[in-house]
Design a protein around this motif. Structure first.
Motif, mmCIF file in Angstrom:
data_model
loop_
_atom_site.group_PDB
_atom_site.id
_atom_site.type_symbol
_atom_site.label_atom_id
_atom_site.label_comp_id
_atom_site.label_asym_id
_atom_site.label_seq_id
_atom_site.Cartn_x
_atom_site.Cartn_y
_atom_site.Cartn_z
ATOM 1 N N MET A 1 0.851 -1.198 0.000
ATOM 2 C CA MET A 1 0.000 0.000 0.000
ATOM 3 C C MET A 1 0.884 1.245 0.000
ATOM 4 O O MET A 1 1.819 1.345 0.778
ATOM 5 N N GLN A 2 0.560 2.179 -0.863
ATOM 6 C CA GLN A 2 1.372 3.397 -0.965
ATOM 7 C C GLN A 2 1.037 4.336 0.175
ATOM 8 O O GLN A 2 -0.127 4.493 0.567
ATOM 9 N N ALA A 3 2.064 4.959 0.759
ATOM 10 C CA ALA A 3 1.866 5.873 1.875
ATOM 11 C C ALA A 3 1.093 7.100 1.438
ATOM 12 O O ALA A 3 1.220 7.569 0.306
ATOM 13 N N ALA A 4 0.258 7.607 2.349
ATOM 14 C CA ALA A 4 -0.504 8.808 2.046
ATOM 15 C C ALA A 4 0.437 9.986 1.884
ATOM 16 O O ALA A 4 1.457 10.076 2.571
ATOM 17 N N PRO A 5 0.146 10.910 0.957
ATOM 18 C CA PRO A 5 1.020 12.062 0.757
ATOM 19 C C PRO A 5 1.084 12.932 2.001
ATOM 20 O O PRO A 5 0.113 13.060 2.744
ATOM 21 N N VAL A 6 2.245 13.522 2.237
ATOM 22 C CA VAL A 6 2.453 14.390 3.395
ATOM 23 C C VAL A 6 2.796 15.775 2.883
ATOM 24 O O VAL A 6 3.624 15.926 1.982
ATOM 25 N N SER A 7 2.160 16.782 3.446
ATOM 26 C CA SER A 7 2.412 18.146 2.987
ATOM 27 C C SER A 7 3.775 18.622 3.470
ATOM 28 O O SER A 7 4.261 18.216 4.528
ATOM 29 N N ALA A 8 4.407 19.473 2.672
ATOM 30 C CA ALA A 8 5.706 20.029 3.036
ATOM 31 C C ALA A 8 5.556 20.895 4.281
ATOM 32 O O ALA A 8 4.555 21.590 4.458
ATOM 33 N N PRO A 9 6.543 20.876 5.174
ATOM 34 C CA PRO A 9 6.427 21.630 6.431
ATOM 35 C C PRO A 9 6.533 23.139 6.208
ATOM 36 O O PRO A 9 7.233 23.602 5.311
ATOM 37 N N GLN A 10 5.836 23.871 7.051
ATOM 38 C CA GLN A 10 5.932 25.326 7.051
ATOM 39 C C GLN A 10 6.944 25.823 8.069
ATOM 40 O O GLN A 10 7.368 26.974 8.021
ATOM 41 N N GLN A 11 7.316 24.965 9.001
ATOM 42 C CA GLN A 11 8.333 25.296 9.988
ATOM 43 C C GLN A 11 9.374 24.185 9.985
ATOM 44 O O GLN A 11 9.026 23.002 9.995
ATOM 45 N N VAL A 12 10.643 24.565 9.992
ATOM 46 C CA VAL A 12 11.735 23.595 9.948
ATOM 47 C C VAL A 12 12.777 23.976 10.992
ATOM 48 O O VAL A 12 13.169 25.142 11.093
ATOM 49 N N VAL A 13 13.207 22.998 11.765
ATOM 50 C CA VAL A 13 14.289 23.186 12.723
ATOM 51 C C VAL A 13 15.597 22.800 12.044
ATOM 52 O O VAL A 13 15.741 21.681 11.554
ATOM 53 N N VAL A 14 16.531 23.734 12.000
ATOM 54 C CA VAL A 14 17.852 23.468 11.438
ATOM 55 C C VAL A 14 18.845 23.401 12.593
ATOM 56 O O VAL A 14 18.987 24.360 13.356
ATOM 57 N N ARG A 15 19.521 22.271 12.712
ATOM 58 C CA ARG A 15 20.529 22.102 13.767
ATOM 59 C C ARG A 15 21.920 22.250 13.164
ATOM 60 O O ARG A 15 22.267 21.570 12.203
ATOM 61 N N GLU A 16 22.713 23.136 13.766
ATOM 62 C CA GLU A 16 24.083 23.353 13.301
ATOM 63 C C GLU A 16 24.971 22.279 13.922
ATOM 64 O O GLU A 16 25.036 22.130 15.136
ATOM 65 N N ALA A 228 14.052 16.588 -0.939
ATOM 66 C CA ALA A 228 13.282 15.352 -0.918
ATOM 67 C C ALA A 228 12.720 15.090 0.474
ATOM 68 O O ALA A 228 11.583 14.629 0.613
ATOM 69 N N THR A 229 13.501 15.373 1.520
ATOM 70 C CA THR A 229 12.994 15.170 2.880
ATOM 71 C C THR A 229 11.881 16.164 3.195
ATOM 72 O O THR A 229 10.882 15.808 3.832
ATOM 73 N N LEU A 230 12.047 17.403 2.755
ATOM 74 C CA LEU A 230 11.014 18.406 3.008
ATOM 75 C C LEU A 230 9.713 18.032 2.296
ATOM 76 O O LEU A 230 8.613 18.226 2.842
ATOM 77 N N ASP A 231 9.839 17.470 1.104
ATOM 78 C CA ASP A 231 8.656 17.098 0.322
ATOM 79 C C ASP A 231 7.826 16.018 1.002
ATOM 80 O O ASP A 231 6.630 15.885 0.720
ATOM 81 N N VAL A 232 8.470 15.216 1.867
ATOM 82 C CA VAL A 232 7.709 14.173 2.570
ATOM 83 C C VAL A 232 7.476 14.535 4.035
ATOM 84 O O VAL A 232 7.167 13.673 4.863
ATOM 85 N N GLY A 233 7.623 15.824 4.354
ATOM 86 C CA GLY A 233 7.193 16.318 5.659
ATOM 87 C C GLY A 233 8.217 16.321 6.766
ATOM 88 O O GLY A 233 7.872 16.538 7.934
ATOM 89 N N VAL A 234 9.492 16.110 6.456
ATOM 90 C CA VAL A 234 10.528 16.151 7.495
ATOM 91 C C VAL A 234 10.691 17.584 7.988
ATOM 92 O O VAL A 234 10.804 18.517 7.189
ATOM 93 N N THR A 235 10.727 17.742 9.299
ATOM 94 C CA THR A 235 10.758 19.082 9.893
ATOM 95 C C THR A 235 12.069 19.399 10.607
ATOM 96 O O THR A 235 12.236 20.492 11.134
ATOM 97 N N HIS A 236 12.996 18.447 10.663
ATOM 98 C CA HIS A 236 14.268 18.657 11.352
ATOM 99 C C HIS A 236 15.408 18.265 10.417
ATOM 100 O O HIS A 236 15.435 17.140 9.895
#
Length: 318
Positions: A1-16, A228-236
């Motif tokens: 079964m294909q995973a449901a689409p996930v919207s791109a995040p509007q907030q992203v945590v960037v760790r240095e 690619a990570t942002l497109d599948v909803g990764v926020t960190h």
């Protein structure tokens, strides 16, 4: 079964992560005061998640020997989420005592790389993770625990990493108490398609835990993996100043995706990460004053020989 689409995040945590992942590959340590000034400038630039060092066994990482002093300084800055890497429960206890916000335990999908890097295979590191989680709960600490799964896409010795191996580690890490799961492209070989697929498949296994992207590669080709990570909803997302970093075991490998490039990418996508790019440029100029860091910047700026970007790869110490 294909995973449901996930919207791109509007907030992203960037760790240095340059203070750890970048400086640990240097031939000799840089002064503690230099690291503290780095943190101050990064903080002034708006960064609120910084990986500042590693609690490791004596002698394993001399570049990180001053981590207690660096942590003591960093934890005085209001709202700064101080992260450190630990290699075992003993290191985690020290980090808990110091009041860090997050500890990252590196778990290599490649047992060969894990043995060379921290002296333990994945099964042994999962045991350490369970001990760290138990210790955290016994002390009623608020510290978050990240399972940082390295070599999640490839190993320079063993080649392509089977996704099933990595997904099994995601599942096991959640069961042993991880609050966050990091998936790392340690050598910068992953394609955007492979990154997208692995993060999509990992998400339902996390039971709502945070997924973090720790990607390596030059900006010209590997910002696409960040997208690619942002497109599948990764926020960190992890990134390092000037793309510093690379494997300390295999000279010449790609550094982390650069902090400056990731900040620019997020801005183009309409995501405000609260980073002042002028102050970030000042930080880069400051870091370049240090001869060791300057040499590393130069190495990051030169394209590696094509033969050193392929596997099998007959160099390195593991």
């Amino acid at each position: 079964m294909q995973a449901a689409p996930v919207s791109a995040p509007q907030q992203v945590v960037v760790r240095e992560v340059g203070l750890r992942d970048g400086l640990q590959v240097l031939a000799r340590p840089v002064p503690t005061a230099f690291k503290c000034d780095w943190i101050l400038l990064a903080y002034a630039a708006g960064l609120r998640h910084i990986d500042v060092g590693t609690y490791a066994a004596p002698g394993r990482l001399p570049q990180m020997a001053d981590t207690p002093e660096v942590v003591a300084f960093a934890t005085t800055l209001p709202d700064l989420q101080v992260c450190v890497q630990v290699h075992d429960a003993e290191g985690a206890a020290r980090a808990f005592d110091a009041g860090v916000a997050m500890v990252t335990l590196p778990i290599s999908a490649s047992d060969r790389y894990g043995q060379a890097s921290v002296g333990r295979n994945a099964a042994q590191m999962l045991q350490e993770l369970a001990q760290i989680s138990t210790l955290r709960d016994e002390r009623a600490m608020a510290t978050q625990i990240e399972a940082g799964i390295s070599t999640a896409f490839s190993c320079m010795r063993l080649g392509h990493m089977a996704p099933e191996v990595v997904l099994g580690l995601v599942r096991e890490s959640v069961q042993r108490g991880a609050d966050q799961i990091g998936l790392g492209d340690t050598f910068g070989h992953a394609t955007p398609e492979a990154v997208r697929e692995l993060f999509q498949r990992a998400r339902p296994l996390t039971n709502g835990r945070t997924l973090n992207a720790h990607l390596h590669g030059d900006d010209s080709g590997h910002l696409a993996t960040v997208e690619a990570t942002l497109d599948v909803g990764v926020t960190h997302v992890d990134a390092s100043l000037a793309g510093m970093g690379g494997s300390r075991l295999v000279p010449g490998t790609h550094g982390n995706v650069s902090l400056e490039a990731v900040a620019e990418l997020l801005q183009r996508r309409g995501v405000d990460v609260g980073v002042d790019r002028r102050t970030l440029a000042e930080l880069r100029r400051f870091a370049g004053v240090n001869p060791d860091a300057l040499a590393l910047f130069g190495a990051m700026g030169r394209a590696a020989e094509e033969a050193r970007r392929r596997y099998p790869f007959d160099l390195g110490t593991y």
